[in-house]
Design a protein around this motif. Structure first.
Motif: not given
Length: 158
Positions: A17-19, A57-63, A92-95, A97-109
């Motif tokens: 959801d945060a992603t 922070q969420l990734a740190d908790a998961r790790n 997790w699989e959905e996350l 995919q969202l992380a890939e979308t975020a990465s692409q958007l960040n590159k474009i920006n």
């Protein structure tokens, strides 16, 4: 840390959801970068930084959970950690995919920011050249009075 403290489904759902929220900020940033002016960009940058901090922070908790289970903090470790929680594996699989979308958007920006920066630098260069190019290119004298662009006398001078 045990599964009773770290609920994989709940925690990964929060990260997902945060992603999604981060992607919304990135899309808003992209729209603002395509508009003239930059008035919204500072506000968006603050939101983006806040969202990125929350994701970290969420990734740190998961790790931390993975380390406590003795798994690596990568895809293989997550697969092993989620063996007993198939619903969390789907999230997790959905996350991912969202992380890939975020990465692409960040590159474009980033590309859009670079274009805007180059345009601004070119505009500054043109302005600097016109003010430092000699008396015939200046619009104003050092005392703030208008100066003719091509020399000669001003109207009303005798």
């Amino acid at each position: 840390m045990t599964n009773s403290i770290f609920d994989p489904l709940a925690c990964i759902s929060r990260e997902r959801d945060a992603t999604r929220n981060f992607i919304d900020v990135l899309r808003h940033e992209q729209a603002a970068l395509q508009q003239p002016g930059a008035s919204l960009l500072l506000s968006i940058a603050n939101k983006k930084a806040h969202q990125a901090q929350q994701l970290a922070q969420l990734a740190d908790a998961r790790n931390y959970w993975l380390r406590k289970l003795g798994y690596t903090q990568d895809h293989i470790g997550m697969e092993r950690g989620l063996r007993d929680c198939p619903a969390a594996a789907d999230v997790w699989e959905e996350l991912l995919q969202l992380a890939e979308t975020a990465s692409q958007l960040n590159k474009i920006n980033g590309i859009l920011v670079g274009q805007r920066l180059r345009y601004t630098q070119q505009a500054i260069s043109v302005l600097q050249a016109s003010t430092h190019g000699g008396a015939n290119t200046r619009l104003y004298c050092s005392d703030g009075q208008p100066q003719p662009l091509f020399g000669g006398r001003q109207l009303g001078e005798g």
